[in-house]
Design a protein around this motif. Structure first.
Motif, mmCIF file in Angstrom:
data_model
loop_
_atom_site.group_PDB
_atom_site.id
_atom_site.type_symbol
_atom_site.label_atom_id
_atom_site.label_comp_id
_atom_site.label_asym_id
_atom_site.label_seq_id
_atom_site.Cartn_x
_atom_site.Cartn_y
_atom_site.Cartn_z
ATOM 1 N N GLY B 3 0.828 -1.194 0.000
ATOM 2 C CA GLY B 3 0.000 0.000 0.000
ATOM 3 C C GLY B 3 0.859 1.238 0.000
ATOM 4 N N VAL B 4 0.258 2.366 0.332
ATOM 5 C CA VAL B 4 0.985 3.623 0.443
ATOM 6 C C VAL B 4 1.815 3.587 1.727
ATOM 7 C CG1 VAL B 4 0.775 6.117 0.666
ATOM 8 C CG2 VAL B 4 -0.823 4.853 -0.804
ATOM 9 N N SER B 5 3.077 3.923 1.591
ATOM 10 C CA SER B 5 3.981 3.892 2.733
ATOM 11 C C SER B 5 4.449 5.292 3.083
ATOM 12 C CB SER B 5 5.188 3.007 2.406
ATOM 13 O OG SER B 5 6.110 3.003 3.465
ATOM 14 N N GLN B 6 4.375 5.649 4.357
ATOM 15 C CA GLN B 6 4.824 6.967 4.798
ATOM 16 C C GLN B 6 5.876 6.817 5.894
ATOM 17 O OE1 GLN B 6 0.436 8.817 4.893
ATOM 18 N NE2 GLN B 6 2.056 10.367 5.157
ATOM 19 N N SER B 7 6.839 7.737 5.855
ATOM 20 C CA SER B 7 7.859 7.730 6.902
ATOM 21 C C SER B 7 8.310 9.147 7.223
ATOM 22 C CB SER B 7 9.066 6.885 6.458
ATOM 23 O OG SER B 7 9.657 7.423 5.291
ATOM 24 N N LYS B 15 10.283 23.682 17.772
ATOM 25 C CA LYS B 15 9.808 24.831 17.002
ATOM 26 C C LYS B 15 10.986 25.496 16.296
ATOM 27 C CE LYS B 15 7.755 29.385 17.812
ATOM 28 N NZ LYS B 15 7.162 30.285 18.824
ATOM 29 N N GLY B 16 10.774 25.826 15.022
ATOM 30 C CA GLY B 16 11.806 26.497 14.251
ATOM 31 C C GLY B 16 12.642 25.580 13.386
ATOM 32 N N LYS B 17 12.590 24.270 13.666
ATOM 33 C CA LYS B 17 13.341 23.313 12.849
ATOM 34 C C LYS B 17 12.591 22.994 11.566
ATOM 35 C CE LYS B 17 16.564 22.339 15.983
ATOM 36 N NZ LYS B 17 18.004 22.630 15.781
ATOM 37 N N ASP B 18 13.328 22.499 10.568
ATOM 38 C CA ASP B 18 12.712 22.036 9.326
ATOM 39 C C ASP B 18 12.456 20.537 9.433
ATOM 40 O OD1 ASP B 18 14.779 24.071 7.058
ATOM 41 O OD2 ASP B 18 13.269 24.624 8.554
ATOM 42 N N VAL B 19 11.379 20.069 8.781
ATOM 43 C CA VAL B 19 11.092 18.628 8.758
ATOM 44 C C VAL B 19 10.770 18.197 7.341
ATOM 45 C CG1 VAL B 19 10.271 18.487 11.136
ATOM 46 C CG2 VAL B 19 8.642 18.941 9.297
ATOM 47 N N GLU B 20 11.084 16.942 7.046
ATOM 48 C CA GLU B 20 10.753 16.334 5.758
ATOM 49 C C GLU B 20 9.954 15.076 6.001
ATOM 50 O OE1 GLU B 20 14.391 17.601 2.735
ATOM 51 O OE2 GLU B 20 14.084 15.506 3.291
ATOM 52 N N LEU B 21 8.832 14.968 5.316
ATOM 53 C CA LEU B 21 7.963 13.807 5.423
ATOM 54 C C LEU B 21 7.949 13.117 4.058
ATOM 55 C CD1 LEU B 21 4.970 15.544 7.278
ATOM 56 C CD2 LEU B 21 7.108 14.668 8.237
ATOM 57 N N ARG B 22 8.004 11.794 4.097
ATOM 58 C CA ARG B 22 8.149 11.050 2.843
ATOM 59 C C ARG B 22 6.923 10.188 2.578
ATOM 60 N NH1 ARG B 22 12.650 8.229 -0.131
ATOM 61 N NH2 ARG B 22 11.749 6.278 -0.920
ATOM 62 N N CYS B 23 6.592 10.055 1.278
ATOM 63 C CA CYS B 23 5.475 9.206 0.871
ATOM 64 C C CYS B 23 5.875 8.368 -0.327
ATOM 65 C CB CYS B 23 4.266 10.071 0.508
ATOM 66 S SG CYS B 23 2.895 9.139 -0.209
ATOM 67 N N ASP B 24 5.696 7.041 -0.191
ATOM 68 C CA ASP B 24 5.871 6.114 -1.306
ATOM 69 C C ASP B 24 4.489 5.648 -1.739
ATOM 70 O OD1 ASP B 24 8.666 5.486 0.242
ATOM 71 O OD2 ASP B 24 8.788 5.102 -1.911
ATOM 72 N N PRO B 25 4.013 6.067 -2.907
ATOM 73 C CA PRO B 25 2.652 5.685 -3.316
ATOM 74 C C PRO B 25 2.604 4.236 -3.799
ATOM 75 C CG PRO B 25 3.735 6.887 -5.075
ATOM 76 C CD PRO B 25 4.689 6.894 -3.904
ATOM 77 N N ILE B 26 1.407 3.765 -4.051
ATOM 78 C CA ILE B 26 1.226 2.448 -4.646
ATOM 79 C C ILE B 26 1.838 2.462 -6.054
ATOM 80 C CG2 ILE B 26 -0.495 0.808 -5.506
ATOM 81 C CD1 ILE B 26 -2.294 1.732 -3.164
ATOM 82 N N SER B 27 2.567 1.410 -6.369
ATOM 83 C CA SER B 27 3.242 1.336 -7.665
ATOM 84 C C SER B 27 2.231 1.489 -8.800
ATOM 85 C CB SER B 27 3.960 -0.012 -7.788
ATOM 86 O OG SER B 27 4.580 -0.130 -9.047
ATOM 87 N N GLY B 28 2.542 2.377 -9.742
ATOM 88 C CA GLY B 28 1.669 2.572 -10.888
ATOM 89 C C GLY B 28 0.639 3.668 -10.706
ATOM 90 N N HIS B 29 0.489 4.170 -9.496
ATOM 91 C CA HIS B 29 -0.459 5.252 -9.252
ATOM 92 C C HIS B 29 0.165 6.573 -9.682
ATOM 93 C CE1 HIS B 29 -3.458 3.362 -6.160
ATOM 94 N NE2 HIS B 29 -3.291 2.622 -7.241
ATOM 95 N N THR B 30 -0.528 7.278 -10.572
ATOM 96 C CA THR B 30 0.038 8.507 -11.109
ATOM 97 C C THR B 30 -0.344 9.740 -10.284
ATOM 98 O OG1 THR B 30 -1.853 8.803 -12.585
ATOM 99 C CG2 THR B 30 0.031 7.569 -13.441
ATOM 100 N N SER B 87 1.554 21.043 14.211
ATOM 101 C CA SER B 87 1.364 19.715 14.807
ATOM 102 C C SER B 87 0.064 19.099 14.300
ATOM 103 C CB SER B 87 1.313 19.818 16.334
ATOM 104 O OG SER B 87 2.541 20.274 16.858
ATOM 105 N N ALA B 88 0.165 17.914 13.719
ATOM 106 C CA ALA B 88 -0.988 17.244 13.108
ATOM 107 C C ALA B 88 -0.507 15.899 12.579
ATOM 108 C CB ALA B 88 -1.573 18.071 11.970
ATOM 109 N N VAL B 89 -1.455 15.142 12.031
ATOM 110 C CA VAL B 89 -1.099 13.947 11.267
ATOM 111 C C VAL B 89 -1.121 14.320 9.791
ATOM 112 C CG1 VAL B 89 -1.740 11.587 10.655
ATOM 113 C CG2 VAL B 89 -2.033 12.392 13.011
ATOM 114 N N TYR B 90 -0.035 14.030 9.105
ATOM 115 C CA TYR B 90 0.067 14.328 7.678
ATOM 116 C C TYR B 90 -0.128 13.026 6.913
ATOM 117 C CZ TYR B 90 1.470 18.978 8.941
ATOM 118 O OH TYR B 90 1.463 20.244 9.453
ATOM 119 N N LEU B 91 -1.163 13.005 6.094
ATOM 120 C CA LEU B 91 -1.549 11.804 5.352
ATOM 121 C C LEU B 91 -1.249 11.970 3.873
ATOM 122 C CD1 LEU B 91 -4.992 11.247 7.076
ATOM 123 C CD2 LEU B 91 -3.126 9.631 7.152
ATOM 124 N N CYS B 92 -0.793 10.910 3.285
ATOM 125 C CA CYS B 92 -0.545 10.865 1.848
ATOM 126 C C CYS B 92 -1.499 9.837 1.236
ATOM 127 C CB CYS B 92 0.906 10.450 1.599
ATOM 128 S SG CYS B 92 1.346 10.204 -0.130
#
Lengths: 109, 116
Positions: B3-7, B15-30, B87-92
């Motif tokens: 499925g969709v994978s998030q990390s 506070k003040g720091k930068d963050v990166e959130l990653r999403c790997d979609p389902i293969s073939g999903h455009t 602050s929240a849940v970030y969904l892909c």
């Protein structure tokens, strides 16, 4: 503005006690209405898509129906494992996607 | 299938720091979408990708938020100079075809972001 309103916010049922969740919407042009299930700490899980008034979809104890103003998710003889938050969403002819805030369902054994 | 994978699944930062959130979609999903979900709130749309381009960025709340997608697959959502209200849940989510096709979106389990 297009919007989706779900009711009730929370619902407690005894196991086996059937009920319905409501999703009312106002939209300039409906392209599709979606139902999702969300368990705590998880992402929404797709259940159904409905495209036009009068359409119905079924899956196990769940049945979704659609009219021109609202959609219902009917739960027949629910079990504790049906406990979750149920989300309604729609897309409009402008290809925008709107989610409701959900109904939290608890089924008591 | 996968499925969709998030990390990461959880991220706590100051506070003040930068963050990166990653999403790997389902293969073939455009199509790929980012949403934000706050406690007791509905899903808030952030950005939509079709392939590597982002035709709809209308939901990004400020210029501190940006996202990119490479190779028509992995996407990264970056939040600069984080604030407590981030602050929240970030969904892909991803779907098989473009937004016009009305395909259902399939979601990952999200990244729970907490800003101290």
């Amino acid at each position: 503005e297009d919007q989706v309103t779900q009711s009730p916010e929370a619902l407690r049922l005894q196991e086996g006690e059937s009920s319905s969740l409501n999703c009312s919407y106002t939209v300039s042009g409906l392209r599709g209405l979606f139902w999702y299930r969300q368990d705590p700490g998880k992402g929404p899980e797709f259940l159904f898509t409905l495209y036009s008034a009068g359409e119905e979809k079924e899956k196990e104890r769940l049945k979704a129906t659609l009219t021109k103003k609202e959609s219902f998710l009917h739960i027949t003889a629910p079990k504790p494992e049906d406990s979750a938050t149920y989300l309604c969403a729609l897309t409009n002819t402008g290809n925008q996607f709107y989610f409701g805030t959900g109904t939290s369902l608890t089924v008591i054994p | 299938g996968a499925g969709v994978s998030q990390s990461p699944s959880n991220k706590v930062t100051e506070k003040g720091k930068d963050v990166e959130l990653r999403c790997d979609p389902i293969s073939g999903h455009t199509a790929l979408y980012w949403y934000r979900q706050s406690l007791g709130q509905g899903l808030e749309f952030l950005i939509y990708f079709q392939g590597n381009s982002a035709p709809d960025k209308s939901g990004l709340p400020s210029d501190r938020f940006s996202a990119e997608r490479t190779g028509g697959s992995v996407s990264t959502l970056t939040i600069q100079r984080t604030q407590q209200e981030d602050s929240a849940v970030y969904l892909c989510a991803s779907s098989l075809e473009d937004r016009v096709s009305n395909q259902p979106q399939h979601f990952g389990d999200g990244t729970r972001l907490s800003i101290l």
